[in-house]
Write a protein that holds these residues in place. Structure first.
Motif, PDB file in Angstrom:
ATOM      1  N   GLY A  34       0.800  -1.215   0.000  1.00  0.00           N
ATOM      2  CA  GLY A  34       0.000   0.000   0.000  1.00  0.00           C
ATOM      3  C   GLY A  34       0.833   1.266   0.000  1.00  0.00           C
ATOM      4  O   GLY A  34       1.915   1.332  -0.594  1.00  0.00           O
ATOM      5  N   GLU A  35       0.326   2.276   0.722  1.00  0.00           N
ATOM      6  CA  GLU A  35       0.909   3.611   0.678  1.00  0.00           C
ATOM      7  C   GLU A  35       2.334   3.669   1.236  1.00  0.00           C
ATOM      8  O   GLU A  35       3.066   4.633   0.983  1.00  0.00           O
ATOM      9  CB  GLU A  35       0.021   4.586   1.455  1.00  0.00           C
ATOM     10  CG  GLU A  35      -0.190   4.213   2.910  1.00  0.00           C
ATOM     11  CD  GLU A  35      -1.119   5.180   3.627  1.00  0.00           C
ATOM     12  OE1 GLU A  35      -1.497   6.199   3.022  1.00  0.00           O
ATOM     13  OE2 GLU A  35      -1.456   4.903   4.798  1.00  0.00           O
TER      14      GLU A  35
ATOM     15  N   PRO B 234      -2.974   1.834  -4.324  1.00  0.00           N
ATOM     16  CA  PRO B 234      -2.630   2.835  -3.306  1.00  0.00           C
ATOM     17  C   PRO B 234      -1.127   3.124  -3.192  1.00  0.00           C
ATOM     18  O   PRO B 234      -0.730   3.919  -2.362  1.00  0.00           O
ATOM     19  CB  PRO B 234      -3.130   2.175  -2.032  1.00  0.00           C
ATOM     20  CG  PRO B 234      -2.922   0.713  -2.265  1.00  0.00           C
ATOM     21  CD  PRO B 234      -3.198   0.501  -3.736  1.00  0.00           C
TER      22      PRO B 234
END
Length: 489
Positions: A322-323, A358
């Motif tokens: 993800g981020e 993301p």
């Protein structure tokens, strides 16, 4: 098995517990399915009665046999004492069978306990009551077992698992993720979210990690490729390992970390702790999920940000999802060496994941991760094996298309690792004056031969590999000579 045993094609057979439990893997003639059959010691009427009486005695005496701190020896002493008090008059063979079943169902995890013993099983899948348990086998992939849990057995197993993981599970909180004392990861979902369930998945990790010598000996990768990656790691080159589920990404990552200088500060960030290295300056960070308002939820993003503040030489993320990917690439851009894995079937797919939400990594930053190593599972005969399929250098990204420089590929026809190109990363190190051509040639050849000698002489344990690595950094030629002579430095 049945009266038609002669028609069954046996693929494999081995013991799990000497003289008591063994496994047969065979192909069903009707369905063509591969089956994993656990064969446990037979129970006579006399033994069945003895097992029942011992269990009742333990229950009535409130003996805390479910206590995970109990050792098998303590259980053995207690059971031996009970059989003498009850005057059961068991032969040595009968006592061992009784011990097996009492231990299996108390200290262990019941019918699935043999699956936890098998070092070739990576995942155990219980898909609901009354259904065959499936396993993911390192040689044969998905196999149906002969183990079936009824509703009561599955409910009891979930209670035991939740207690030992130190987590609560209920209709209000129907999902459980945790670690068992044995170091295996468990995921449970109740019927509230799994209508055909409850379901339970166990993912096992090796207590002793694979080393680069294991991987070379097993044909997963060549000594030449490991020498190349080792040299780049020493000179601060970042790497990403890509592949599908079960391809061995974390295994290779952990093995490569053993080649880092012993005094280096290595920070690892994971959802569940799988990485295991002997470096004294190893800092392990693990996420924490919380559903309690007063208890903070600590995710990968938080830990990667934290790791930036504690000055790692090497920043290792178990898997990018993800981020946290953006912060990871920023860390590499600021001079830290980064290593990670990403779930993807190819470098093209990996790049698309990295630049999309993301993760949202800017295209210009992607080549900072200079080396992409693709691993996968391939079928050879009846067996499934893992291989390093490609080692490529990422030069740039145009749109969503990576421009790469392939260095090594695994050739399926010859079943060999083939060098297909020269390294632009090493050429860059030479042009910057960090190394000379002569040094590169000498080091790659010496390290290749060193690793081959370690494989030849069986120097494959984590302790042996780290010992050789540590000494090589201090005295490369002396260490090389000793190992080539069959001696640990």
């Amino acid at each position: 098995m049945s009266n038609n045993d002669e028609a069954i094609e046996v693929l494999d057979e081995y013991e799990l517990e000497k003289g008591l439990v063994h496994v047969i893997i065979y192909k069903e003639p009707e369905s063509g399915l591969y089956v994993y059959r656990v064969i446990e010691p037979p129970i006579t009427d006399k033994l069945s009665n003895a097992i029942t009486r011992v269990r009742e005695y333990l229950l009535n005496s409130k003996f805390l046999i479910d206590n995970t701190e109990l050792t098998n020896n303590k259980v053995r002493e207690t059971v031996r004492s009970i059989t003498e008090k009850l005057k059961l008059n068991l032969t040595d063979e009968e006592f061992e069978t009784l011990m097996y079943y009492v231990t299996r169902d108390s200290v262990g995890y019941g019918k699935i306990n043999p699956l936890l013993w098998d070092g070739l099983i990576e995942d155990i899948h219980i898909n609901g009551p009354g259904k065959p348990v499936y396993v993911w086998h390192s040689k044969y992939e998905n196999l149906r077992t002969n183990i079936v849990l009824n509703e009561g057995e599955l409910d009891s197993l979930i209670i035991k698992v939740s207690q030992r993981a130190g987590k609560n599970i209920s209709s209000a909180q129907p999902i459980l993720e945790g670690l068992l004392p044995e170091g295996v990861r468990v995921e449970v979902a109740l019927k509230e979210v799994a209508p055909n369930g409850p379901i339970l998945t166990i993912r096992k990790f090796r207590s002793v990690p694979f080393t680069i010598v294991d991987l070379v000996s097993d044909g997963v990768v060549s000594a030449e490729i490991i020498a190349f990656l080792w040299f780049l790691l020493e000179h601060g080159v970042s790497m990403i390992i890509i592949g599908p589920t079960g391809a061995g990404k974390t295994t290779l990552l952990n093995a490569l970390l053993f080649m880092i200088r012993p005094e280096s500060r290595v920070v690892t960030v994971e959802d569940t702790r799988e990485i295991n290295i002997p470096h004294e300056q190893w800092v392990s960070l693990v996420t924490r999920e919380s559903s309690t308002p007063e208890v903070a939820n600590v995710g990968m993003y938080d830990l990667v940000k934290l790791s930036m503040r504690i000055r790692p030489d090497y920043l290792v993320i178990g898997e990018l999802r993800g981020e946290e990917a953006y912060v990871f690439f920023q860390a590499m851009a600021s001079g830290h060496v980064g290593l990670t894995t990403i779930h993807a079937g190819s470098i093209d797919a990996a790049v698309r994941r990295l630049i999309s939400k993301p993760m949202s990594v800017p295209r210009a930053l992607l080549p900072i991760a200079s080396i992409f190593i693709e691993v996968g599972r391939v079928k050879l005969g009846n067996a499934i094996v893992r291989r390093v399929l490609n080692v490529v250098e990422l030069l740039e990204v145009r749109g969503d298309k990576p421009i790469t420089n392939p260095i090594y590929v695994w050739d399926r026809a010859s079943q060999r690792f083939v060098k297909v190109g020269e390294s632009k990363v090493i050429a860059g190190l030479i042009s910057m004056g960090r190394v000379t051509e002569e040094e590169v040639a000498r080091e790659l050849e010496r390290r290749r031969r060193l690793i081959e000698a370690m494989a030849q002489y069986g120097f494959r344990s984590p302790e042996a590999v780290f010992r050789v690595t540590r000494n090589y950094y201090v005295n490369p030629e002396g260490t090389y000579r000793k190992v080539l002579g069959g001696e640990l430095p």
